[in-house]
Design a protein around this motif. Sequence first.
Motif, PDB file in Angstrom:
ATOM      1  N   TRP A 180       1.280  -1.142  -0.089  1.00 59.78           N
ATOM      2  CA  TRP A 180      -0.062  -0.032  -0.127  1.00 59.78           C
ATOM      3  C   TRP A 180       0.341   1.452   0.090  1.00 59.78           C
ATOM      4  O   TRP A 180       2.028   1.227   0.978  1.00 59.78           O
ATOM      5  N   LEU A 181       0.840   1.857  -0.968  1.00 59.54           N
ATOM      6  CA  LEU A 181       1.635   3.484  -0.543  1.00 59.54           C
ATOM      7  C   LEU A 181      -0.040   4.814  -0.806  1.00 59.54           C
ATOM      8  O   LEU A 181      -0.275   4.343  -1.898  1.00 59.54           O
ATOM      9  N   THR A 182       0.690   5.809  -0.283  1.00 59.34           N
ATOM     10  CA  THR A 182      -0.182   6.355  -0.660  1.00 59.34           C
ATOM     11  C   THR A 182      -0.492   6.877  -2.224  1.00 59.34           C
ATOM     12  O   THR A 182       0.497   6.923  -2.424  1.00 59.34           O
ATOM     13  N   THR A 183      -1.788   8.133  -2.418  1.00 64.84           N
ATOM     14  CA  THR A 183      -1.705   8.441  -3.514  1.00 64.84           C
ATOM     15  C   THR A 183      -0.589   9.497  -4.224  1.00 64.84           C
ATOM     16  O   THR A 183       0.173   8.563  -4.952  1.00 64.84           O
ATOM     17  N   ALA A 184      -0.700   9.889  -3.080  1.00 66.58           N
ATOM     18  CA  ALA A 184       0.942  11.044  -3.445  1.00 66.58           C
ATOM     19  C   ALA A 184       2.350   9.948  -3.173  1.00 66.58           C
ATOM     20  O   ALA A 184       2.773  10.538  -4.782  1.00 66.58           O
ATOM     21  N   GLU A 185       2.504   9.138  -2.577  1.00 68.40           N
ATOM     22  CA  GLU A 185       4.282   8.275  -2.155  1.00 68.40           C
ATOM     23  C   GLU A 185       3.432   7.975  -3.640  1.00 68.40           C
ATOM     24  O   GLU A 185       4.565   7.895  -5.063  1.00 68.40           O
ATOM     25  N   ASN A 186       2.674   7.588  -3.997  1.00 69.02           N
ATOM     26  CA  ASN A 186       2.757   6.540  -5.474  1.00 69.02           C
ATOM     27  C   ASN A 186       2.945   7.194  -7.240  1.00 69.02           C
ATOM     28  O   ASN A 186       3.404   6.440  -7.775  1.00 69.02           O
ATOM     29  N   ARG A 187       2.250   8.224  -6.932  1.00 69.66           N
ATOM     30  CA  ARG A 187       2.938   9.715  -7.351  1.00 69.66           C
ATOM     31  C   ARG A 187       4.280   9.943  -7.718  1.00 69.66           C
ATOM     32  O   ARG A 187       5.066   9.578  -9.467  1.00 69.66           O
ATOM     33  N   HIS A 188       5.062  10.061  -6.914  1.00 71.44           N
ATOM     34  CA  HIS A 188       6.074  10.401  -6.814  1.00 71.44           C
ATOM     35  C   HIS A 188       6.904   9.642  -7.532  1.00 71.44           C
ATOM     36  O   HIS A 188       7.821   9.376  -7.798  1.00 71.44           O
ATOM     37  N   LYS A 189       6.824   8.010  -6.590  1.00 67.97           N
ATOM     38  CA  LYS A 189       7.317   6.756  -7.619  1.00 67.97           C
ATOM     39  C   LYS A 189       7.442   6.100  -8.554  1.00 67.97           C
ATOM     40  O   LYS A 189       7.976   6.360  -9.686  1.00 67.97           O
ATOM     41  N   GLY A 190       6.072   6.621  -9.340  1.00 67.20           N
ATOM     42  CA  GLY A 190       5.977   6.858 -10.852  1.00 67.20           C
ATOM     43  C   GLY A 190       7.162   7.390 -11.736  1.00 67.20           C
ATOM     44  O   GLY A 190       7.076   6.971 -12.692  1.00 67.20           O
ATOM     45  N   ALA A 191       6.587   8.537 -11.112  1.00 69.58           N
ATOM     46  CA  ALA A 191       7.235   9.510 -12.370  1.00 69.58           C
ATOM     47  C   ALA A 191       8.696   9.456 -12.045  1.00 69.58           C
ATOM     48  O   ALA A 191       9.463   9.717 -13.329  1.00 69.58           O
ATOM     49  N   MET A 192       9.552   8.583 -11.186  1.00 74.74           N
ATOM     50  CA  MET A 192      10.582   8.292 -10.818  1.00 74.74           C
ATOM     51  C   MET A 192      11.448   6.946 -11.932  1.00 74.74           C
ATOM     52  O   MET A 192      12.254   6.695 -12.275  1.00 74.74           O
ATOM     53  N   GLY A 193      10.268   6.265 -12.381  1.00 72.52           N
ATOM     54  CA  GLY A 193      10.681   5.108 -13.362  1.00 72.52           C
ATOM     55  C   GLY A 193      11.101   4.221 -12.909  1.00 72.52           C
ATOM     56  O   GLY A 193      11.538   3.666 -11.642  1.00 72.52           O
ATOM     57  N   CYS A 194      11.997   3.434 -13.409  1.00 73.41           N
ATOM     58  CA  CYS A 194      12.812   2.633 -13.084  1.00 73.41           C
ATOM     59  C   CYS A 194      14.628   2.999 -12.996  1.00 73.41           C
ATOM     60  O   CYS A 194      14.756   2.062 -12.075  1.00 73.41           O
ATOM     61  N   ALA A 195      14.489   3.850 -13.333  1.00 77.20           N
ATOM     62  CA  ALA A 195      15.624   5.290 -12.404  1.00 77.20           C
ATOM     63  C   ALA A 195      15.670   5.346 -11.143  1.00 77.20           C
ATOM     64  O   ALA A 195      17.425   4.913 -10.587  1.00 77.20           O
ATOM     65  N   ARG A 196      14.977   4.679 -10.322  1.00 72.05           N
ATOM     66  CA  ARG A 196      14.828   4.486  -8.879  1.00 72.05           C
ATOM     67  C   ARG A 196      16.414   4.261  -8.366  1.00 72.05           C
ATOM     68  O   ARG A 196      16.123   3.882  -7.292  1.00 72.05           O
ATOM     69  N   ARG A 197      16.379   2.548  -8.273  1.00 66.91           N
ATOM     70  CA  ARG A 197      16.950   1.798  -8.292  1.00 66.91           C
ATOM     71  C   ARG A 197      17.860   2.442  -8.000  1.00 66.91           C
ATOM     72  O   ARG A 197      19.460   1.960  -8.809  1.00 66.91           O
TER      73      ARG A 197
END
Length: 85
Positions: free
Chosen positions: A68-85
């Motif tokens: 589970w992620l908050t909607t805001a957390e999920n939007r931020h994570k999605g914007a980072m794409g695969c490069a976040r790793r």
Amino acid sequence: TTTPSPGGAGQRGSHGKIKRSAAAKADFRKNHPCPSTGRTTGRCPGYEVDHRVPLACGGADSSSNMQWLTTAENRHKGAMGCARR
């Protein structure tokens, strides 16, 4: 119709979106109730089911790869794409 996606990251539907397993999501929700309502079905205001390792980055569409992620957390994570790793 579905076609394999690049890199073997799952099947894509006719609109290009990666197809998600309703059964895997239902299994996750059964074992991890909504943080805001405590329910295992229905809406979960303010939260979304997220894939820890995104499907587009090769993650599994299984309940063990969901959180589970908050909607805001999920939007931020999605914007980072695969490069976040």
